[in-house]
Design a protein around this motif. Structure first.
Motif, PDB file in Angstrom:
ATOM      1  N   PHE A  29       0.828  -1.229   0.000  1.00  0.00           N
ATOM      2  CA  PHE A  29       0.000   0.000   0.000  1.00  0.00           C
ATOM      3  C   PHE A  29       0.854   1.267   0.000  1.00  0.00           C
ATOM      4  O   PHE A  29       0.396   2.314   0.439  1.00  0.00           O
ATOM      5  CB  PHE A  29      -0.926   0.053   1.221  1.00  0.00           C
ATOM      6  N   LYS A  30       2.123   1.174  -0.453  1.00  0.00           N
ATOM      7  CA  LYS A  30       3.008   2.340  -0.353  1.00  0.00           C
ATOM      8  C   LYS A  30       2.488   3.539  -1.132  1.00  0.00           C
ATOM      9  O   LYS A  30       2.593   4.668  -0.679  1.00  0.00           O
ATOM     10  CB  LYS A  30       4.405   1.974  -0.869  1.00  0.00           C
ATOM     11  N   SER A  31       1.937   3.295  -2.329  1.00  0.00           N
ATOM     12  CA  SER A  31       1.556   4.439  -3.157  1.00  0.00           C
ATOM     13  C   SER A  31       0.163   4.965  -2.811  1.00  0.00           C
ATOM     14  O   SER A  31      -0.234   6.010  -3.287  1.00  0.00           O
ATOM     15  CB  SER A  31       1.622   4.070  -4.637  1.00  0.00           C
ATOM     16  N   VAL A  32      -0.590   4.213  -2.005  1.00  0.00           N
ATOM     17  CA  VAL A  32      -1.934   4.684  -1.651  1.00  0.00           C
ATOM     18  C   VAL A  32      -2.045   5.074  -0.175  1.00  0.00           C
ATOM     19  O   VAL A  32      -3.068   5.600   0.259  1.00  0.00           O
ATOM     20  CB  VAL A  32      -3.018   3.626  -1.986  1.00  0.00           C
ATOM     21  N   GLY A  33      -0.996   4.802   0.579  1.00  0.00           N
ATOM     22  CA  GLY A  33      -1.013   5.134   2.002  1.00  0.00           C
ATOM     23  C   GLY A  33      -1.840   4.144   2.795  1.00  0.00           C
ATOM     24  O   GLY A  33      -2.545   3.304   2.227  1.00  0.00           O
ATOM     25  N   ASP A 150      15.872 -10.205 -15.167  1.00  0.00           N
ATOM     26  CA  ASP A 150      16.723  -9.052 -15.481  1.00  0.00           C
ATOM     27  C   ASP A 150      16.362  -8.370 -16.798  1.00  0.00           C
ATOM     28  O   ASP A 150      16.273  -7.147 -16.870  1.00  0.00           O
ATOM     29  CB  ASP A 150      18.203  -9.487 -15.546  1.00  0.00           C
ATOM     30  N   SER A 151      16.164  -9.150 -17.839  1.00  0.00           N
ATOM     31  CA  SER A 151      15.946  -8.569 -19.179  1.00  0.00           C
ATOM     32  C   SER A 151      14.715  -7.685 -19.240  1.00  0.00           C
ATOM     33  O   SER A 151      14.579  -6.882 -20.159  1.00  0.00           O
ATOM     34  CB  SER A 151      15.751  -9.676 -20.209  1.00  0.00           C
ATOM     35  N   PHE A 152      13.798  -7.872 -18.300  1.00  0.00           N
ATOM     36  CA  PHE A 152      12.517  -7.161 -18.405  1.00  0.00           C
ATOM     37  C   PHE A 152      12.374  -6.003 -17.423  1.00  0.00           C
ATOM     38  O   PHE A 152      11.396  -5.272 -17.474  1.00  0.00           O
ATOM     39  CB  PHE A 152      11.355  -8.140 -18.206  1.00  0.00           C
ATOM     40  N   LEU A 153      13.338  -5.850 -16.518  1.00  0.00           N
ATOM     41  CA  LEU A 153      13.228  -4.744 -15.559  1.00  0.00           C
ATOM     42  C   LEU A 153      13.845  -3.471 -16.139  1.00  0.00           C
ATOM     43  O   LEU A 153      14.683  -2.811 -15.524  1.00  0.00           O
ATOM     44  CB  LEU A 153      13.863  -5.116 -14.219  1.00  0.00           C
ATOM     45  N   ILE A 154      13.421  -3.164 -17.337  1.00  0.00           N
ATOM     46  CA  ILE A 154      13.862  -1.975 -18.047  1.00  0.00           C
ATOM     47  C   ILE A 154      12.578  -1.244 -18.439  1.00  0.00           C
ATOM     48  O   ILE A 154      11.737  -1.830 -19.128  1.00  0.00           O
ATOM     49  CB  ILE A 154      14.633  -2.349 -19.350  1.00  0.00           C
ATOM     50  N   LYS A 155      12.421  -0.039 -17.974  1.00  0.00           N
ATOM     51  CA  LYS A 155      11.171   0.707 -18.200  1.00  0.00           C
ATOM     52  C   LYS A 155       9.947  -0.179 -17.918  1.00  0.00           C
ATOM     53  O   LYS A 155       9.021  -0.281 -18.723  1.00  0.00           O
ATOM     54  CB  LYS A 155      11.087   1.273 -19.620  1.00  0.00           C
ATOM     55  N   ALA A 156       9.985  -0.850 -16.773  1.00  0.00           N
ATOM     56  CA  ALA A 156       8.943  -1.828 -16.455  1.00  0.00           C
ATOM     57  C   ALA A 156       7.701  -1.175 -15.864  1.00  0.00           C
ATOM     58  O   ALA A 156       7.780  -0.133 -15.210  1.00  0.00           O
ATOM     59  CB  ALA A 156       9.488  -2.869 -15.476  1.00  0.00           C
ATOM     60  N   LEU A 163       6.068   2.274  -7.924  1.00  0.00           N
ATOM     61  CA  LEU A 163       7.032   2.685  -6.901  1.00  0.00           C
ATOM     62  C   LEU A 163       8.170   3.525  -7.486  1.00  0.00           C
ATOM     63  O   LEU A 163       9.136   3.838  -6.795  1.00  0.00           O
ATOM     64  CB  LEU A 163       7.599   1.454  -6.188  1.00  0.00           C
ATOM     65  N   GLY A 164       8.055   3.883  -8.770  1.00  0.00           N
ATOM     66  CA  GLY A 164       9.084   4.720  -9.392  1.00  0.00           C
ATOM     67  C   GLY A 164      10.405   3.995  -9.560  1.00  0.00           C
ATOM     68  O   GLY A 164      11.476   4.592  -9.497  1.00  0.00           O
TER      69      GLY A 164
END
Ligand code: PMP
Length: 424
Positions: A29-33, A150-156, A163-164
């Motif tokens: 819930f980090k982005s919604v508080g 790894d290959s997919f954690l690019i502009k994911a 979470l930015g």
């Protein structure tokens, strides 16, 4: 006001034991508080937290629960299988049954390999595409999420976007260099990559209908264009149908859109709520896998009997009851219509993207949301208020502005009207 004291103390404890208190980031819930809800049980369209509060659930375990929670036939299938032992590490009839269902339902799949998650499916499909084509690079789209390899954690997309953290530390420069990114719904951006790196591109991987930057609909000709470009450059087209598979139609987005990829990755619904993934495609490609061919991929628990029992039961029900898809469409269309009316009445700027039973409401001033940059204009603070106000009214949406609202077979007309009322 709801009392969530038990969830609050459970989260305090889990923060000491688990990184961020959770086993998958967006759950926190980090982005919604606010404090994440610890779930005690679920049935049909409802989930109950450990304080006894009941919510109408539109998260659906992030997609798998298309028939609602604890569907009787699926629970029984799991119980029956468990009594016969939970894992053997040897072939079973249940795996054949599952493979027959998948190959008969999903147009592109002639042979299939079972794995344990969507991440494993996409990671293995990419290795296979590289082995088959003898090339290294992969094209993915900004905002699409294909699990955490790894290959997919690019502009994911998905939690990484929420979470930015679209580009994760720990992914080597070498791995990142082989991943090229294009813009969804922008064929020119893909053509540009093919003109520069054409002979090096093993595959284009795409969520045919993205759900991980919120729902984005493909523009007419976009998926066909990808098919054409990959054909012309001897690259494989991989549809990541982990969300759309068995949801947009029995045969997934490829059936609904009429575009047939070379490889398809699957997850979520295919496991009936147990940890399952799969990838499949044409025989000549799949036969490159060990022990037939040289591309290695294996799994101790792959094709696990409990998971196969749950998944086969799920697919069988969907396959035998095409009317489920009409009902999903009817209920989801009513929800969309009701929410649109409410946006209008309250003068709230917003865009609703929906196809079948997956939908996202973007709080944006834009008239349309067609890709990553459009999605990023969504007012995440407004979403957080909407999310928390909905919880107070007993409605559980995804704790992130960039996810899907999933409608299930278990949602009643009353559930849908309740959301429309609450939204006022
Ligand atoms: N691909 C897509 C399209 C997904 O939505 C997800 C998960 N949300 C994955 C892959 C990864 O699946 P899993 O979480 O089962 O590893």
């Amino acid at each position: 006001m709801r009392n969530i004291n038990k969830s609050i103390s459970a989260f305090k404890k889990s923060l000491e034991l688990l990184p961020g208190g959770v086993n998958s980031p967006v759950r926190a819930f980090k982005s919604v508080g606010g404090n994440p809800l610890f779930i005690d049980k679920a049935k049909g369209s409802k989930v109950w937290d450990i304080d006894g509060n009941c919510y109408t659930d539109f998260v659906a375990s992030w997609g798998p629960m298309i028939l609602g929670h604890a569907r009787e036939e699926i629970v029984e299938a799991i119980q029956k299988a468990a009594k016969k032992g939970t894992s053997y590490g040897a072939p079973t009839l249940a795996e054949n049954e599952m493979a027959e269902l998948i190959t008969s339902m999903v147009p592109s799949v002639e042979k299939v390999r079972m794995v344990n998650s969507g991440t494993e499916a996409t990671m293995s499909a990419l290795r296979l595409a590289r082995g088959f084509t003898g090339k290294d690079k992969v094209v993915k789209f900004a905002g699409c999420f294909h699990g955490h390899a790894d290959s997919f954690l690019i502009k994911a997309g998905s939690g990484a976007m929420t979470l930015g953290l679209p580009d994760s530390p720990g992914v080597t420069k070498a791995a990142a260099a082989d991943t090229l990114t294009a813009e969804y719904n922008d064929l020119d951006s893909v053509e540009a990559l093919f003109s520069e790196y054409g002979s090096e591109i093993a595959a284009v991987i795409v969520e045919p209908v993205p759900g991980n930057m919120g729902v984005i609909l493909p523009k007419p000709g976009f998926l066909e264009g990808l098919r054409d470009l990959t054909n012309r450059h001897d690259a494989l087209l991989i549809f990541d149908e982990v969300i759309t598979g068995f949801r947009l139609a029995p045969g997934g987005a490829q059936e609904r859109m009429g575009v047939i990829p070379d490889l398809t990755t699957m997850g979520k619904i295919i496991g009936g709520g147990l940890p399952v993934g799969a990838y499949g495609g044409r025989k000549e490609i799949m036969d490159m896998l060990a022990p037939n061919g040289p591309v290695y991929q294996a799994g101790t628990l792959s094709g696990n009997p409990l998971a196969m029992a749950a998944g086969s039961q799920m697919l069988q029900i969907l396959n035998d009851n095409p009317s489920i898809y009409n009902e999903l469409e009817r209920k989801a269309a009513r929800l969309e219509e009701g929410l649109r009316e409410r946006l209008k009445e309250t003068g709230t700027p917003g865009v609703i993207n929906r196809i079948g039973s997956m939908m996202t409401l973007f709080f944006t001033e834009l008239a349309e949301v067609n890709g990553f940059n459009d999605a990023m204009t969504s007012d995440t603070e407004k979403y957080a208020r909407h999310f928390n106000a909905s919880l107070d009214k007993g409605i559980y949406f995804a704790p992130s502005a960039f996810e899907c609202t999933f409608i299930s077979d278990a949602h009643t007309d009353e559930d849908i009207e309740k959301v429309i009322q609450a939204f006022a």
